[in-house]
Structure formats: C-alpha cells, structure tokens
Write an enzyme that holds these catalytic residues in place. Structure first.
Site, PDB file in Angstrom:
ATOM      1  N   ARG A  23       1.002  -1.173   0.196  1.00  9.44           N
ATOM      2  CA  ARG A  23       0.233  -0.001   0.023  1.00  9.44           C
ATOM      3  C   ARG A  23       1.130   0.915  -0.144  1.00  9.44           C
ATOM      4  O   ARG A  23       1.977   1.391  -0.651  1.00  9.44           O
ATOM      5  CB  ARG A  23      -0.739  -0.138   1.436  1.00  9.44           C
ATOM      6  CG  ARG A  23      -1.949  -1.552   0.817  1.00  9.44           C
ATOM      7  CD  ARG A  23      -2.804  -1.584   2.269  1.00  9.44           C
ATOM      8  NE  ARG A  23      -3.690  -0.609   2.716  1.00  9.44           N
ATOM      9  CZ  ARG A  23      -4.573  -0.078   2.649  1.00  9.44           C
ATOM     10  NH1 ARG A  23      -5.548  -1.045   1.437  1.00  9.44           N
ATOM     11  NH2 ARG A  23      -5.480   1.024   3.269  1.00  9.44           N
ATOM     12  N   SER A 142      16.897  13.690   7.453  1.00  9.52           N
ATOM     13  CA  SER A 142      15.061  13.905   7.122  1.00  9.52           C
ATOM     14  C   SER A 142      14.015  13.045   8.011  1.00  9.52           C
ATOM     15  O   SER A 142      14.497  11.759   7.420  1.00  9.52           O
ATOM     16  CB  SER A 142      14.613  14.721   6.214  1.00  9.52           C
ATOM     17  OG  SER A 142      13.272  15.496   6.020  1.00  9.52           O
ATOM     18  N   ASP A 148      -2.695  12.150   9.836  1.00 12.19           N
ATOM     19  CA  ASP A 148      -4.039  11.761   9.555  1.00 12.19           C
ATOM     20  C   ASP A 148      -4.031  13.394   9.744  1.00 12.19           C
ATOM     21  O   ASP A 148      -3.994  14.173  10.337  1.00 12.19           O
ATOM     22  CB  ASP A 148      -4.555  11.102  10.165  1.00 12.19           C
ATOM     23  CG  ASP A 148      -5.733  10.410   9.502  1.00 12.19           C
ATOM     24  OD1 ASP A 148      -6.583  11.423   9.110  1.00 12.19           O
ATOM     25  OD2 ASP A 148      -6.246   9.278   9.200  1.00 12.19           O
ATOM     26  N   TYR A 161      -7.215   5.757  18.199  1.00  7.12           N
ATOM     27  CA  TYR A 161      -6.345   5.991  17.160  1.00  7.12           C
ATOM     28  C   TYR A 161      -5.691   7.712  16.470  1.00  7.12           C
ATOM     29  O   TYR A 161      -4.685   7.738  16.389  1.00  7.12           O
ATOM     30  CB  TYR A 161      -6.970   5.376  15.956  1.00  7.12           C
ATOM     31  CG  TYR A 161      -6.601   6.160  14.719  1.00  7.12           C
ATOM     32  CD1 TYR A 161      -5.600   5.795  13.803  1.00  7.12           C
ATOM     33  CD2 TYR A 161      -7.370   6.644  14.146  1.00  7.12           C
ATOM     34  CE1 TYR A 161      -5.060   5.659  12.552  1.00  7.12           C
ATOM     35  CE2 TYR A 161      -6.567   7.276  12.099  1.00  7.12           C
ATOM     36  CZ  TYR A 161      -5.428   7.003  12.061  1.00  7.12           C
ATOM     37  OH  TYR A 161      -4.748   6.901  10.824  1.00  7.12           O
ATOM     38  N   ALA A 164      -3.663   9.127  19.239  1.00  5.68           N
ATOM     39  CA  ALA A 164      -2.316   8.479  19.218  1.00  5.68           C
ATOM     40  C   ALA A 164      -1.579   9.161  17.711  1.00  5.68           C
ATOM     41  O   ALA A 164      -0.568  10.407  17.708  1.00  5.68           O
ATOM     42  CB  ALA A 164      -2.101   7.267  18.478  1.00  5.68           C
ATOM     43  N   LYS A 165      -2.091   9.906  16.974  1.00  3.16           N
ATOM     44  CA  LYS A 165      -2.269  10.336  15.382  1.00  3.16           C
ATOM     45  C   LYS A 165      -1.728  11.558  15.461  1.00  3.16           C
ATOM     46  O   LYS A 165      -1.206  12.295  15.110  1.00  3.16           O
ATOM     47  CB  LYS A 165      -3.127  10.804  14.115  1.00  3.16           C
ATOM     48  CG  LYS A 165      -2.883   9.282  13.051  1.00  3.16           C
ATOM     49  CD  LYS A 165      -1.519   8.905  12.474  1.00  3.16           C
ATOM     50  CE  LYS A 165      -1.383   6.813  11.841  1.00  3.16           C
ATOM     51  NZ  LYS A 165       0.144   7.204  11.590  1.00  3.16           N
TER      52      LYS A 165
END
Length: 253
Positions: A23, A142, A148, A161, A164-165
C-alpha cells in the site's frame, strides 16, 4: 560484510521506511528507489511481501534494497531495526515512519489492549525509532512522519487512533525544534487515500466520506509518496516542522 566493505557509492542516500511492504509504504519505497535511494523496507507480518518487493527493486538495481522484520511494539526490536538499517550500507539519511494500526474502537467498549496497541504503533514506535536512529542519521538527514489529516478533529468511533495520530503530529513539531539544525522533521497528513484492507467503514459510510472530499475521489498511494519524496529532497531543505496535508481538501469540511 558491510555496505562500506562492498564499496557502495558514497553519494547514494539510504532511507528506512516502516510498514513498507504494501500500500502506501510500498509506494513510498518505489518512489524513493526510482529517485536513486537505497531503501530499507520494514515489515512485520507482511515480511514475505517486503522480500518480494526488495527482490524486484534489486533486480532493477543491484544491492539497493533490503527487507527487515521487526515488531514495532517491542522496544528491543526497534533498536535492532535501527542497527540493521544503518549497518546494511553503513549510512542512513532518512527515516519515514509509515507503519500504523487502524481499526474502529467504539467508546464504551474500548479495551486497555486496544489503547496500548494503537498508541504503541502510531505514537510510541515512531518516537522510539526516531530516538534510535537519531545518532545514525547523517548530518542534514530528514524524518517524515505519516500522520492523518483528521488527527486534529473529532472522529467518533476511533478515539485511541485519533489521539495517537494527534500525538504524532505534535511530536513532529516538537522534534523539529529539538533536532534542528542537524536534522529536519516533517509530516504528511493523508486523507482518504485507499480504503483499509480490513473494512472499517460500510459501503454507505465510504460513500458519505467520499462526498465530504472537495476533490470527490480517493487520493491513492502515489500522492503520499510524492509528498514524502519532496520533503526529503533538497528543494525542501528549508522546510521543517511542517505537516503537509495530502487530503483533497478533506480537512476543510
């Protein structure tokens, strides 16, 4: 025998990309490899796919890709991953924290194990891996964290989620200050790029989400890969602490 012993061209840059077997991670690896990078392809359960990908890349350019397995929930394995990524060619120029766990967690039924899993993969692992790679990364190196686009807004049903993001977003900005001027730290915030391999949204929910995107389509993996490529390039040499939205305008709706 190390990469240095093999006489690897010192001008060839090396990138470690986590969660890179499939992906978006695989698209990032292929895009960087096409630009001349050597790539360390991290995977855990998808290690067979990672090795297949590196076989293809090595067939195109010999000794340019390696697959490494590690469970990013295990601090010892994170340290080993950093060691192996550097040792392969005796250099490391970039780290892309792409690996992520994502699934629905309706409030009221969230378990401690789910919280631990989602925080470990989406926040704790990037933090510890950056720390492990920090001294191995070349001057001018870098780091790019895949965040997200919805991390700064409420998303019912995905609280651990999203938390966390959001933490990874803030971590990106904090480490841009802490690691400057030697290293640059940026992020990419995708929107709806590819639907999850294990469906978390029904067909009706997917249709509603797509209708919210001003550009009215999924973005695809290559859009994220191109953004990462730019942030790692010399053209972005004065860019740090930025989280670049690649979301078709979703953040505005």
């Amino acid at each position: 025998m190390t990469g240095k012993d093999k006489g690897v061209d010192a001008s060839v840059r090396v990138a470690l990309v986590t969660g890179a077997a499939r992906r978006i991670g695989a698209a990032i690896v292929r895009t960087l490899h096409a630009e001349g990078w050597n790539v360390v392809v991290h995977a855990q359960s998808s290690i067979a796919a990672a090795r297949a990908l590196t076989d293809t890349l090595n067939a195109a350019r010999a000794d340019s890709a390696v697959a490494v397995r590690a469970d990013l929930r295990d601090a010892a394995q994170i340290e080993r991953l950093a060691d192996e990524a550097y040792a392969r060619w005796q250099r490391l120029d970039a780290l892309v924290n792409n690996a992520s766990t994502y699934y629905r967690t309706p409030f009221g039924s969230i378990t401690p194990a789910q919280v631990d899993d989602l925080l470990a993969t989406n926040l704790r692992a990037p933090l510890l891996l950056i720390q492990a790679c920090m001294t191995r990364l070349a001057d001018g190196g870098s780091i790019v964290n895949i965040v997200d686009t919805q991390a700064r807004r409420g998303v019912p049903g995905f609280a651990p989620y999203i938390a966390a993001k959001a933490g990874l977003w803030t971590l990106t900005q904090t480490l841009a200050l802490e690691l400057a001027p030697r290293l640059r730290v940026n992020g990419v915030a995708p929107g709806h790029m590819i639907w999850a391999a294990t469906p978390t949204l029904s067909a009706a929910e997917q249709a509603r989400e797509l209708a919210r995107v001003p550009l009215r389509r999924l973005g695809g993996a290559d859009e994220v890969a191109r953004a990462v490529r730019w942030l790692l390039s010399a053209e972005a040499g004065y860019v740090t602490g930025v989280v670049l939205p690649v979301d078709g305008g979703l953040r505005l709706t």
